[in-house]
Design a protein around this motif. Structure first.
Motif, PDB file in Angstrom:
ATOM      1  N   CYS A 155       0.848  -1.193   0.000  1.00 48.28           N
ATOM      2  CA  CYS A 155       0.000   0.000   0.000  1.00 48.28           C
ATOM      3  C   CYS A 155       0.885   1.244   0.000  1.00 48.28           C
ATOM      4  O   CYS A 155       1.751   1.396   0.854  1.00 48.28           O
ATOM      5  CB  CYS A 155      -0.912  -0.020   1.224  1.00 48.28           C
ATOM      6  SG  CYS A 155      -2.007   1.404   1.271  1.00 48.28           S
ATOM      7  N   ASP A 156       0.630   2.111  -0.967  1.00 47.11           N
ATOM      8  CA  ASP A 156       1.433   3.329  -1.141  1.00 47.11           C
ATOM      9  C   ASP A 156       0.679   4.520  -0.543  1.00 47.11           C
ATOM     10  O   ASP A 156      -0.371   4.903  -1.045  1.00 47.11           O
ATOM     11  CB  ASP A 156       1.675   3.518  -2.650  1.00 47.11           C
ATOM     12  CG  ASP A 156       2.328   4.854  -2.957  1.00 47.11           C
ATOM     13  OD1 ASP A 156       2.941   5.446  -2.057  1.00 47.11           O
ATOM     14  OD2 ASP A 156       2.214   5.283  -4.130  1.00 47.11           O
ATOM     15  N   SER A 157       1.227   5.111   0.517  1.00 49.02           N
ATOM     16  CA  SER A 157       0.482   6.177   1.201  1.00 49.02           C
ATOM     17  C   SER A 157       0.749   7.562   0.620  1.00 49.02           C
ATOM     18  O   SER A 157      -0.022   8.485   0.844  1.00 49.02           O
ATOM     19  CB  SER A 157       0.832   6.195   2.690  1.00 49.02           C
ATOM     20  OG  SER A 157       2.156   6.685   2.880  1.00 49.02           O
ATOM     21  N   ASN A 158       1.869   7.727  -0.111  1.00 46.07           N
ATOM     22  CA  ASN A 158       2.208   9.098  -0.539  1.00 46.07           C
ATOM     23  C   ASN A 158       2.266   9.272  -2.054  1.00 46.07           C
ATOM     24  O   ASN A 158       2.817  10.236  -2.563  1.00 46.07           O
ATOM     25  CB  ASN A 158       3.538   9.536   0.098  1.00 46.07           C
ATOM     26  CG  ASN A 158       4.690   8.621  -0.333  1.00 46.07           C
ATOM     27  OD1 ASN A 158       4.458   7.590  -0.968  1.00 46.07           O
ATOM     28  ND2 ASN A 158       5.902   8.994   0.002  1.00 46.07           N
ATOM     29  N   GLY A 159       1.715   8.306  -2.766  1.00 37.28           N
ATOM     30  CA  GLY A 159       1.542   8.498  -4.206  1.00 37.28           C
ATOM     31  C   GLY A 159       2.816   8.494  -5.032  1.00 37.28           C
ATOM     32  O   GLY A 159       2.837   9.026  -6.134  1.00 37.28           O
ATOM     33  N   ASP A 160       3.882   7.873  -4.529  1.00 37.89           N
ATOM     34  CA  ASP A 160       5.098   7.799  -5.359  1.00 37.89           C
ATOM     35  C   ASP A 160       5.182   6.468  -6.116  1.00 37.89           C
ATOM     36  O   ASP A 160       6.184   6.168  -6.764  1.00 37.89           O
ATOM     37  CB  ASP A 160       6.369   8.053  -4.531  1.00 37.89           C
ATOM     38  CG  ASP A 160       6.568   6.996  -3.445  1.00 37.89           C
ATOM     39  OD1 ASP A 160       5.687   6.110  -3.289  1.00 37.89           O
ATOM     40  OD2 ASP A 160       7.590   7.054  -2.737  1.00 37.89           O
ATOM     41  N   GLY A 161       4.148   5.649  -6.005  1.00 36.45           N
ATOM     42  CA  GLY A 161       4.091   4.427  -6.812  1.00 36.45           C
ATOM     43  C   GLY A 161       4.645   3.200  -6.117  1.00 36.45           C
ATOM     44  O   GLY A 161       4.612   2.102  -6.665  1.00 36.45           O
ATOM     45  N   ILE A 162       5.152   3.394  -4.910  1.00 35.51           N
ATOM     46  CA  ILE A 162       5.726   2.243  -4.200  1.00 35.51           C
ATOM     47  C   ILE A 162       5.172   2.199  -2.771  1.00 35.51           C
ATOM     48  O   ILE A 162       4.945   3.236  -2.142  1.00 35.51           O
ATOM     49  CB  ILE A 162       7.273   2.315  -4.243  1.00 35.51           C
ATOM     50  CG1 ILE A 162       7.876   1.016  -3.723  1.00 35.51           C
ATOM     51  CG2 ILE A 162       7.837   3.510  -3.487  1.00 35.51           C
ATOM     52  CD1 ILE A 162       9.249   0.729  -4.258  1.00 35.51           C
ATOM     53  N   GLY A 163       4.950   1.001  -2.284  1.00 34.91           N
ATOM     54  CA  GLY A 163       4.384   0.827  -0.944  1.00 34.91           C
ATOM     55  C   GLY A 163       5.318   1.378   0.123  1.00 34.91           C
ATOM     56  O   GLY A 163       6.499   1.623  -0.129  1.00 34.91           O
ATOM     57  N   ASP A 164       4.786   1.570   1.334  1.00 38.04           N
ATOM     58  CA  ASP A 164       5.605   2.150   2.408  1.00 38.04           C
ATOM     59  C   ASP A 164       5.037   1.788   3.784  1.00 38.04           C
ATOM     60  O   ASP A 164       3.959   1.198   3.874  1.00 38.04           O
ATOM     61  CB  ASP A 164       5.699   3.682   2.238  1.00 38.04           C
ATOM     62  CG  ASP A 164       4.342   4.290   1.895  1.00 38.04           C
ATOM     63  OD1 ASP A 164       3.395   4.070   2.669  1.00 38.04           O
ATOM     64  OD2 ASP A 164       4.224   4.950   0.830  1.00 38.04           O
ATOM     65  N   PHE A 165       5.797   2.147   4.833  1.00 40.05           N
ATOM     66  CA  PHE A 165       5.398   1.788   6.212  1.00 40.05           C
ATOM     67  C   PHE A 165       4.034   2.382   6.564  1.00 40.05           C
ATOM     68  O   PHE A 165       3.196   1.719   7.171  1.00 40.05           O
ATOM     69  CB  PHE A 165       6.439   2.280   7.227  1.00 40.05           C
ATOM     70  CG  PHE A 165       7.798   1.648   7.059  1.00 40.05           C
ATOM     71  CD1 PHE A 165       7.941   0.311   6.704  1.00 40.05           C
ATOM     72  CD2 PHE A 165       8.958   2.404   7.270  1.00 40.05           C
ATOM     73  CE1 PHE A 165       9.200  -0.265   6.551  1.00 40.05           C
ATOM     74  CE2 PHE A 165      10.220   1.836   7.136  1.00 40.05           C
ATOM     75  CZ  PHE A 165      10.341   0.508   6.767  1.00 40.05           C
ATOM     76  N   PRO A 192      14.847   4.609   2.652  1.00 49.02           N
ATOM     77  CA  PRO A 192      14.048   5.847   2.658  1.00 49.02           C
ATOM     78  C   PRO A 192      12.744   5.733   1.872  1.00 49.02           C
ATOM     79  O   PRO A 192      11.756   6.369   2.216  1.00 49.02           O
ATOM     80  CB  PRO A 192      14.974   6.880   2.014  1.00 49.02           C
ATOM     81  CG  PRO A 192      16.360   6.352   2.232  1.00 49.02           C
ATOM     82  CD  PRO A 192      16.239   4.847   2.260  1.00 49.02           C
ATOM     83  N   ARG A 193      12.699   4.881   0.857  1.00 51.44           N
ATOM     84  CA  ARG A 193      11.451   4.803   0.090  1.00 51.44           C
ATOM     85  C   ARG A 193      10.287   4.258   0.910  1.00 51.44           C
ATOM     86  O   ARG A 193       9.127   4.471   0.569  1.00 51.44           O
ATOM     87  CB  ARG A 193      11.645   3.979  -1.185  1.00 51.44           C
ATOM     88  CG  ARG A 193      11.865   2.500  -0.975  1.00 51.44           C
ATOM     89  CD  ARG A 193      12.338   1.870  -2.283  1.00 51.44           C
ATOM     90  NE  ARG A 193      12.125   0.431  -2.329  1.00 51.44           N
ATOM     91  CZ  ARG A 193      12.418  -0.316  -3.404  1.00 51.44           C
ATOM     92  NH1 ARG A 193      12.932   0.230  -4.483  1.00 51.44           N
ATOM     93  NH2 ARG A 193      12.197  -1.605  -3.389  1.00 51.44           N
ATOM     94  N   TYR A 194      10.603   3.541   2.001  1.00 56.34           N
ATOM     95  CA  TYR A 194       9.523   3.034   2.871  1.00 56.34           C
ATOM     96  C   TYR A 194       9.246   3.951   4.062  1.00 56.34           C
ATOM     97  O   TYR A 194       8.182   3.888   4.659  1.00 56.34           O
ATOM     98  CB  TYR A 194       9.879   1.648   3.419  1.00 56.34           C
ATOM     99  CG  TYR A 194      10.160   0.626   2.345  1.00 56.34           C
ATOM    100  CD1 TYR A 194       9.269   0.444   1.293  1.00 56.34           C
ATOM    101  CD2 TYR A 194      11.313  -0.156   2.381  1.00 56.34           C
ATOM    102  CE1 TYR A 194       9.527  -0.499   0.300  1.00 56.34           C
ATOM    103  CE2 TYR A 194      11.577  -1.097   1.394  1.00 56.34           C
ATOM    104  CZ  TYR A 194      10.685  -1.260   0.351  1.00 56.34           C
ATOM    105  OH  TYR A 194      10.934  -2.184  -0.631  1.00 56.34           O
TER     106      TYR A 194
HETATM  107 CA    CA Z   1       5.108   5.367  -1.185  1.00 54.22          CA
END
Ligand code: CA
Ligand code: GLC
Length: 522
Positions: free
Chosen positions: A29-39, A82-84
């Motif tokens: 699940c990507d919370s900030n719209g950069d295309g990759i999932g995160d914490f 950092p991406r997560y």
């Molecule tokens: Ca993200």
């Protein structure tokens, strides 16, 4: 002497009823719209996981990495990628997990690092330094380590460095069990011991921050030239002593595939996997899988090996059969419709802790024809974004479609979590029911005993007895598209679960309709 049902080693109590959910952080699940999932995205979906009935999580590597192998090439073990998010965000994730009475394991990659790790950069130098022996190097660039690929001619150091997996993953030095070349170090050499101690420091770091243990990558391959794994077992026993002393509640699960060895090494759990001697592939991933409705599979070799492991491991720990993982084809590539439900009736009625790979609960498909992403190659199709709902990008991310980490399953009828939650007859609803039933019957739980009742070569159904104290439950599974039968002496009592048709007993003979699963008290 330990008796039946009494583990020899103390295990963290929460493992008795742990049901794991594997999260591939990139694709969840990507919370900030950069295309990759995160914490943050994961935190927002913890209630979803809990609602399904899972109470524990294994998260794939989330550490700083150049991502040549999706994070299994770590460049800083103590820093979140950092991406997560940041280490603080990860700590918050631990807290949110615990608030919900759940637990979380991180993925520990002890066998190799990325070529970009500072240890490796130091180790490449011609001058001797603290990290000269951190990896396995031969003493001449003209000699390569037998049995391994190598990195050579990449720096002034005269030698070739063994690699473990891809050629950008240099092998850390835990020594050779039987060294026979001058450059091969023994398991008690200072270099090998320093690597082991560095590994403990990494574990201390994250356990101290609140994680509940580790899934350990390629755990059986650390000591080299170690035919019977004696050196690797001794290494893990040493780590076990450290954990018993400093973090007795930390849980450890190995990617090893040989429970008789890993549990002896002090792991609490070991996976049966698509490699190794377990016959795991006979279940769901071979030409004629047992759980396919064609009914041409063979369960007997899987069962024979399982029994052997079960006896040899003397109930020291749990043998875990995952629904799948980030390295193998999606379950739904070869098993379909009702058969997925019957496959889960098996996975959720066997001993050991169940592991559900994200998306398998809704029958997410293997996405065919994808170009490799971050070293995934054929594995990429099993790592596509989670399908939450029917909004943009299936609710995974608000990013433009082109910038998603991996392409979504584009099929019109792709399953979504939202639709399946609203549908009583969906795979997810069936899995939720199965979990509830497992968790309310000690015989079906992780440590209940198992005895196989019917598991004949090339035949159907499969039947086994689960028991704990006075409770005995007969599990009968017939994935085949035809009625089958078997003989047994048990008098059938109340049915605690059933899917498909009605199982009937006449004399000794039990007739099982096509595509049926039943759990019956005896
Ligand atoms: Ca993200
Ligand atoms: C394990 C991981 C896999 C990785 C490999 C090398 O098998 O599950 O994804 O590529 O180890 O670390």
């Amino acid at each position: 002497m330990p008796t039946k049902n009494q583990p020899i080693r103390r295990q963290p109590g929460w493992l008795d009823n742990a049901i794991f959910y594997e999260i591939y952080p990139q694709s969840f699940c990507d919370s900030n719209g950069d295309g990759i999932g995160d914490f943050e995205g994961i935190i927002s979906k913890l209630d979803y996981i809990k609602e399904l009935g899972c109470n524990a999580i294994w998260m794939n590597p989330c550490f700083e990495s150049p991502f040549g192998d999706a994070g299994y090439d770590v460049s800083d073990y103590c820093k979140a990628a950092p991406r997560y998010g940041t280490n603080e965000d990860l700590k918050r994730l631990f807290g949110e997990v615990h608030k919900r009475d759940m637990h979380i394991l991180l993925d520990l990659v002890p066998g190799h690092t990325s070529v970009e790790h500072k240890w490796f950069k130091e180790s490449m130098k011609a001058e001797k330094n603290e990290f000269t022996d951190r990896y396995i190097w031969t003493d001449s660039v003209w000699e390569e380590p037998v049995g391994y690929g190598s990195l050579r001619g990449i720096s002034d150091r005269d030698g070739s460095c063994a690699v473990n997996f891809f050629t950008h993953q240099p092998a850390l030095n835990y020594g050779y069990y039987k060294p026979d070349r001058p450059w091969q170090q023994s398991i008690d050499s200072p270099g090998a011991i320093a690597t082991r101690e560095a590994l403990k420091d990494i574990m201390r770091f994250w356990l101290g921050m609140g994680c509940d243990g580790f899934r350990v990558d390629m755990a059986g391959s650390l000591v080299k030239q170690d035919e019977d794994s004696k050196g690797t077992i001794a290494l893990w026993q040493n780590i076990r002593e450290f954990l018993d002393e400093e973090f007795p509640d930390a849980a450890m699960v190995s990617e090893w595939g040989e429970p008789d060895k890993s549990l002896q090494g002090g792991f609490h759990m070991d996976f049966l996997l698509h490699f190794g001697p377990s016959h795991y592939n006979d279940l769901f991933r071979c030409e004629e899988p047992f759980f396919s409705d064609r009914g041409k599979g063979d369960i007997s070799e899987f069962v024979a090996k399982y029994k052997e492991n079960y006896e040899k491991s003397e109930r020291k720990g749990l043998i875990c059969i995952p629904s799948g993982n980030h390295d193998m084809d999606r379950l739904a590539r070869s098993i379909h419709d009702d058969n997925l439900k019957i496959a889960f009736a098996f996975l959720l009625s066997m001993p050991g802790a169940p592991f559900i790979y994200y998306g398998d609960e809704i029958g997410m498909r293997y996405v065919e024809g994808l170009t490799s992403v971050e070293g995934g190659f054929s594995r990429t199709g099993s790592r596509s974004p989670m399908q939450w709902d029917d909004t943009t990008n299936a609710g995974f991310s608000s990013a433009p479609k082109e910038s998603l980490y991996i392409k979504l399953d584009e099929s019109k009828d792709r399953p979504t979590a939202k639709a399946q939650m609203a549908d009583e007859s969906s795979l997810r609803s069936e899995i939720k029911r199965l979990i509830e039933i497992r968790q309310s019957h000690p015989a079906l739980m992780n440590k209940g005993e198992i005895e196989f009742v019917y598991a004949e070569k090339g035949a159907y159904p499969l039947a086994y007895l689960r028991s704990s104290g006075d409770e005995k439950i007969l599990v009968i599974l017939n994935p085949a598209d035809r009625e089958t039968d078997f003989e047994c002496d048990y008098a059938l009592g109340e049915e605690v679960y059933s899917f498909g048709g009605k199982v009937q007993k006449q004399g000794k003979k039990i007739a099982v309709p096509a595509k049926t699963a039943a759990f019956i008290e005896v």
